[in-house]
Design a protein around this motif. Structure first.
Motif, mmCIF file in Angstrom:
data_model
loop_
_atom_site.group_PDB
_atom_site.id
_atom_site.type_symbol
_atom_site.label_atom_id
_atom_site.label_comp_id
_atom_site.label_asym_id
_atom_site.label_seq_id
_atom_site.Cartn_x
_atom_site.Cartn_y
_atom_site.Cartn_z
ATOM 1 N N LEU A 40 0.814 -1.208 -0.132
ATOM 2 C CA LEU A 40 -0.116 0.088 0.116
ATOM 3 C C LEU A 40 0.807 1.233 -0.056
ATOM 4 O O LEU A 40 0.459 2.460 0.157
ATOM 5 N N GLY A 41 2.213 1.018 -0.130
ATOM 6 C CA GLY A 41 2.967 2.231 -0.395
ATOM 7 C C GLY A 41 3.503 2.875 0.847
ATOM 8 O O GLY A 41 3.920 4.065 0.893
ATOM 9 N N LEU A 42 3.380 2.269 1.958
ATOM 10 C CA LEU A 42 3.950 2.973 3.355
ATOM 11 C C LEU A 42 5.619 2.589 3.315
ATOM 12 O O LEU A 42 6.091 1.553 2.851
ATOM 13 N N ASN A 43 6.082 3.281 4.194
ATOM 14 C CA ASN A 43 7.460 3.015 4.642
ATOM 15 C C ASN A 43 7.648 2.196 5.737
ATOM 16 O O ASN A 43 7.259 2.658 6.793
ATOM 17 N N VAL A 44 7.889 0.990 5.632
ATOM 18 C CA VAL A 44 7.874 0.025 6.580
ATOM 19 C C VAL A 44 9.211 -0.362 7.110
ATOM 20 O O VAL A 44 10.044 -0.599 6.645
ATOM 21 N N THR A 45 9.418 -0.386 8.589
ATOM 22 C CA THR A 45 10.532 -0.913 9.352
ATOM 23 C C THR A 45 9.907 -1.885 10.299
ATOM 24 O O THR A 45 9.060 -1.927 10.989
ATOM 25 N N LEU A 46 10.604 -3.150 10.473
ATOM 26 C CA LEU A 46 10.438 -4.055 11.140
ATOM 27 C C LEU A 46 11.561 -4.389 11.875
ATOM 28 O O LEU A 46 12.697 -4.809 11.465
ATOM 29 N N ILE A 47 11.306 -4.415 13.256
ATOM 30 C CA ILE A 47 12.373 -5.028 14.199
ATOM 31 C C ILE A 47 12.074 -6.439 14.737
ATOM 32 O O ILE A 47 10.941 -6.770 14.881
ATOM 33 N N GLU A 48 13.234 -7.009 14.901
ATOM 34 C CA GLU A 48 13.139 -8.437 15.475
ATOM 35 C C GLU A 48 14.367 -8.647 16.582
ATOM 36 O O GLU A 48 15.610 -8.379 16.208
ATOM 37 N N MET A 49 13.857 -9.037 18.015
ATOM 38 C CA MET A 49 14.830 -8.912 18.985
ATOM 39 C C MET A 49 15.905 -9.999 18.668
ATOM 40 O O MET A 49 16.943 -10.172 19.206
#
Length: 402
Positions: free
Chosen positions: A165-174
């Protein structure tokens, strides 16, 4: 006579009620659910429904008229506050409902961030219910900044929706890698590359110190000292079984509501199925969080409520949709010590989990044929030669007859 009462109107509860009628049970059936919507399927919430590709009516497990037609009483938007095992009643919004047999299909709830870490700020969401997804849907506007906490399947599916959908996505995983708890490094590598190709920024071995903002989330402080600005946050850090009613009623709890092989709890008049139930499996005890288990276990409990006396033999399978990739999983990979890679056509691939010479499970990406054959092999207890599996020119179908 109180008949059969089912607490929980999700996949397991709906399957149990429908199966009872399908088996010819004519007694009273009452199903109680906390949500106002009739029973619906949850997996599309984080996929097609959130993307706007699936209408609400298509989520429903049955047409709303089904329940009345089957003489199944639905009490929706209703909270069960207590179970009285001596009186064999459940307390619902001030009313006592009697039962002859009771089924607990209470499901699970998502783990949330603590309030001290910003978990109670506006703009912080979890993905579990229709209301959850309806609340977050307006946030998905192109160009906005989405932070996803947790690199499991729910987090990755939400990341795929955001990216599409055109978002700026950041995913964090510990953990050291995404999917570390549930999949091999090869599967993690596959999905890391897939998401990177769609512009998702994945930060592994990176935890969350806290979310920041005045009333509404506006930023995040990460464990490496980085500060990032965000517009909203989705938390996908696992689920916990809903056992509080069972605990308060004095039922035995062991990683969920403990049942025997037939689905009976420590009270012979009370049964459990689905996400909330733990059951015997291959000399141990497990709890499965999947649609397949919810259906199969609930239908078996329905049979056993009517006297079948059957033990549950789990046949685990799962799936996830991300972008144009369908991941299909069969079996349980616990204890694997070897991965065999099988290339498929057009970029498809499958990873086969072995423990010694024993096939435990497989992950298949866009390879439905490998998945179906692998699933049947696992369920039949067959373990083919890894060399055959690794050879993309080898026909796997004859393995089913071996």
């Amino acid at each position: 006579m109180g008949g059969i009462v089912i607490i929980g109107a999700g996949q397991a509860g709906a399957s149990l009620a429908a199966k009872l009628r399908g088996l010819g049970h004519t007694g009273a059936i009452t199903m109680i659910g906390e949500e106002p919507a009739p029973p619906y399927q949850r997996p599309p919430l984080s996929k097609g429904y959130l993307l706007g590709e699936m209408e609400l009516e298509r989520l429903y497990l049955r047409a709303p008229s089904f329940w009345a037609d089957q003489d199944i009483t639905l009490k929706l938007g209703a909270e069960v506050t207590a179970i009285d095992r001596s009186a064999k009643t459940v307390r619902v919004d001030g009313e006592s409902i009697p039962y002859d047999q009771l089924a607990l299909t209470t499901g699970s709830r998502p783990r949330r961030l603590p309030a001290a870490g910003g978990g109670d700020l506006s703009g912080v969401y979890t993905v579990r219910t229709l209301a959850d997804v309806d609340a977050m849907a307006p946030e998905f506007q192109a160009g906005r900044r989405l932070l996803i906490v947790g690199g499991g399947y729910i987090g990755l599916e939400a990341a795929a929706v955001g990216a599409k959908l055109g978002l700026n996505v950041t995913l964090i995983e510990m953990a050291l890698r995404i999917l570390q708890r549930v999949a091999c490094p090869e599967t993690s590598d596959y999905f890391r590359k897939l998401h990177g190709g769609h512009g998702v920024k994945i930060l592994e071995n990176t935890g969350l110190d806290r979310l920041t903002g005045e009333g509404r989330v506006s930023g995040a402080a990460l464990s490496d000292g980085t500060q990032i600005e965000v517009d909203f946050v989705i938390v996908g850090v696992g689920i916990t079984p809903l056992t509080i009613l069972a605990e308060e009623a004095g039922l035995v709890i062991e990683n969920g509501i403990r049942t025997d092989a037939e689905g009976r709890t420590s009270d012979p008049a009370i049964w459990a199925a689905g996400d909330c139930a733990s059951f015997p499996h291959r000399g141990g005890r497990i709890r499965l969080e999947s649609v397949g288990n919810a259906i199969d276990q609930a239908e078996l409990v329905a049979e056993n409520m009517l006297g079948a006396g059957k033990g549950y033999e789990a046949k685990p399978w799962f799936w996830s949709d991300q972008y144009d990739v369908k991941l299909q999983i069969a079996g349980l990979n616990t204890g694997y010590d070897r991965i065999v890679t099988r290339p498929g056509e057009g970029g498809a691939v499958s990873f086969w989990y072995y423990k010694g010479d024993t096939l435990l499970a497989l992950d298949a990406m866009n390879d439905a044929r490998a998945y179906m054959i692998g699933k049947r092999l696992i369920e039949a207890g067959k373990s083919p030669d890894p060399g055959v599996i690794a050879d993309p020119a080898a026909d796997l179908k004859p393995l089913l007859k071996a």
